[in-house]
Design a protein around this motif. Structure first.
Motif, mmCIF file in Angstrom:
data_model
loop_
_atom_site.group_PDB
_atom_site.id
_atom_site.type_symbol
_atom_site.label_atom_id
_atom_site.label_comp_id
_atom_site.label_asym_id
_atom_site.label_seq_id
_atom_site.Cartn_x
_atom_site.Cartn_y
_atom_site.Cartn_z
ATOM 1 N N GLN A 232 0.847 -1.187 0.000
ATOM 2 C CA GLN A 232 0.000 0.000 0.000
ATOM 3 C C GLN A 232 0.885 1.240 0.000
ATOM 4 O O GLN A 232 1.915 1.281 0.670
ATOM 5 N N ALA A 233 0.475 2.254 -0.756
ATOM 6 C CA ALA A 233 1.180 3.530 -0.734
ATOM 7 C C ALA A 233 0.792 4.282 0.537
ATOM 8 O O ALA A 233 -0.389 4.539 0.780
ATOM 9 N N ARG A 234 1.810 4.596 1.348
ATOM 10 C CA ARG A 234 1.573 5.288 2.612
ATOM 11 C C ARG A 234 2.733 6.239 2.886
ATOM 12 O O ARG A 234 3.836 6.060 2.379
ATOM 13 N N SER A 235 2.474 7.224 3.732
ATOM 14 C CA SER A 235 3.545 8.090 4.196
ATOM 15 C C SER A 235 4.382 7.324 5.208
ATOM 16 O O SER A 235 3.853 6.779 6.190
ATOM 17 N N ALA A 236 5.674 7.242 4.947
ATOM 18 C CA ALA A 236 6.569 6.495 5.830
ATOM 19 C C ALA A 236 7.923 7.180 5.835
ATOM 20 O O ALA A 236 8.516 7.403 4.774
ATOM 21 N N GLU A 237 8.374 7.507 7.010
ATOM 22 C CA GLU A 237 9.687 8.145 7.174
ATOM 23 C C GLU A 237 9.790 9.443 6.374
ATOM 24 O O GLU A 237 10.818 9.756 5.774
ATOM 25 N N GLY A 238 8.682 10.167 6.336
ATOM 26 C CA GLY A 238 8.673 11.488 5.738
ATOM 27 C C GLY A 238 8.404 11.565 4.257
ATOM 28 O O GLY A 238 8.329 12.666 3.701
ATOM 29 N N GLU B 220 -8.041 5.349 -9.023
ATOM 30 C CA GLU B 220 -6.814 5.835 -8.382
ATOM 31 C C GLU B 220 -5.976 4.657 -7.915
ATOM 32 O O GLU B 220 -6.513 3.672 -7.386
ATOM 33 N N CYS B 221 -4.666 4.757 -8.079
ATOM 34 C CA CYS B 221 -3.770 3.686 -7.662
ATOM 35 C C CYS B 221 -3.409 3.881 -6.189
ATOM 36 O O CYS B 221 -2.861 4.917 -5.807
ATOM 37 N N LEU B 222 -3.702 2.865 -5.367
ATOM 38 C CA LEU B 222 -3.437 2.930 -3.931
ATOM 39 C C LEU B 222 -2.320 1.990 -3.492
ATOM 40 O O LEU B 222 -1.958 1.960 -2.312
ATOM 41 N N GLY B 223 -1.792 1.223 -4.430
ATOM 42 C CA GLY B 223 -0.732 0.280 -4.095
ATOM 43 C C GLY B 223 -0.484 -0.670 -5.245
ATOM 44 O O GLY B 223 -0.917 -0.405 -6.383
ATOM 45 N N ILE B 224 0.187 -1.766 -4.958
ATOM 46 C CA ILE B 224 0.475 -2.755 -6.012
ATOM 47 C C ILE B 224 0.511 -4.151 -5.396
ATOM 48 O O ILE B 224 0.603 -4.321 -4.173
ATOM 49 N N ILE B 225 0.453 -5.164 -6.256
ATOM 50 C CA ILE B 225 0.842 -6.513 -5.865
ATOM 51 C C ILE B 225 2.053 -6.903 -6.695
ATOM 52 O O ILE B 225 2.272 -6.388 -7.801
#
Length: 219
Positions: free
Chosen positions: A101-107, A183-188
């Motif tokens: 999943q696309a997320r905010s991580a480490e800024g 909208e793209c929220l992530g990938i497999i």
């Protein structure tokens, strides 16, 4: 839903095949429940943090709880994602599979691995144009297009850039996770130790996994 996804991702496979696999996956989800994986071993990263040092694991496990709040809802969501991974393993036998999943991580925005099976692999992929130059995961996320590489040695020999985590991998498929608004929220990501592994049947399984995984991404 199926037609829209296949068209968006530029995949030429049978809608009926995907519908059949979606029904099989739903039946599997009705009868199976795998535990969420909240921590896992990950490889050491090389100089600059770009490449995984395959076979060299960090001493401390990666804690998903540092990035996703653990509560009843997220526990159930990650359990469902892990169960989808279990179905992919049962249905295809591919050697590695992960849901990101696309997320905010480490800024910064990164692809975060939420569920998987197979060898230890890196948990975060920076969503940047620089990293996209060698990462199928990031290219898939940014382009929202399917990437099917059935012969990695040939692909590299012809000038294709490729991020190598496990040198045994000979074929790879990355597909975007698209919501109903496109909208793209992530990938497999699926990987195999044999070339020409990903036929229409396995691609149909993977598309079905995408169509269900999007429903269980944590907030």
């Amino acid at each position: 839903m199926i037609s829209t996804y296949l068209s968006h991702c530029n995949l030429s496979i049978s809608e009926a095949a995907v519908a059949g696999q979606l029904a099989e996956l739903d039946a599997y989800l009705d009868t199976h429940s795998l535990s969420a994986i909240w921590s896992y071993q990950i490889p050491e990263l090389g100089e600059g943090g770009s490449c995984s040092l395959f076979g060299n694991l960090q001493e401390a496990p990666f804690l998903l709880t540092d990035y996703v709040s653990r509560n009843n809802e997220s526990e159930q969501q990650l359990s469902r994602l892990q169960t989808i991974a279990g179905y992919v393993k049962t249905a295809t036998g591919v050697d590695w599979f992960g849901i990101y999943q696309a997320r905010s991580a480490e800024g910064i925005q990164q692809l975060l691995k939420l569920a998987y099976y197979g060898a230890p692999s890196r948990p975060l992929f920076p969503i940047t144009e620089t990293f996209a130059a060698t990462s199928n995961n990031i290219q898939t996320y940014l382009s929202e297009q399917a990437r099917v590489i059935n012969n990695i040695p040939d692909y590299v020999a012809q000038g294709g850039e490729y991020y190598t985590c496990d040198p045994k991998v000979q074929a790879e498929v990355c597909l975007p996770l698209l919501n109903q608004q496109g909208e793209c929220l992530g990938i497999i990501d699926a990987e195999a130790f044999e070339q020409e592994c990903f036929d229409e049947y396995k691609l149909a399984v993977l598309v079905a996994a995408c169509l269900r995984s999007i429903e269980y991404l944590p907030s």
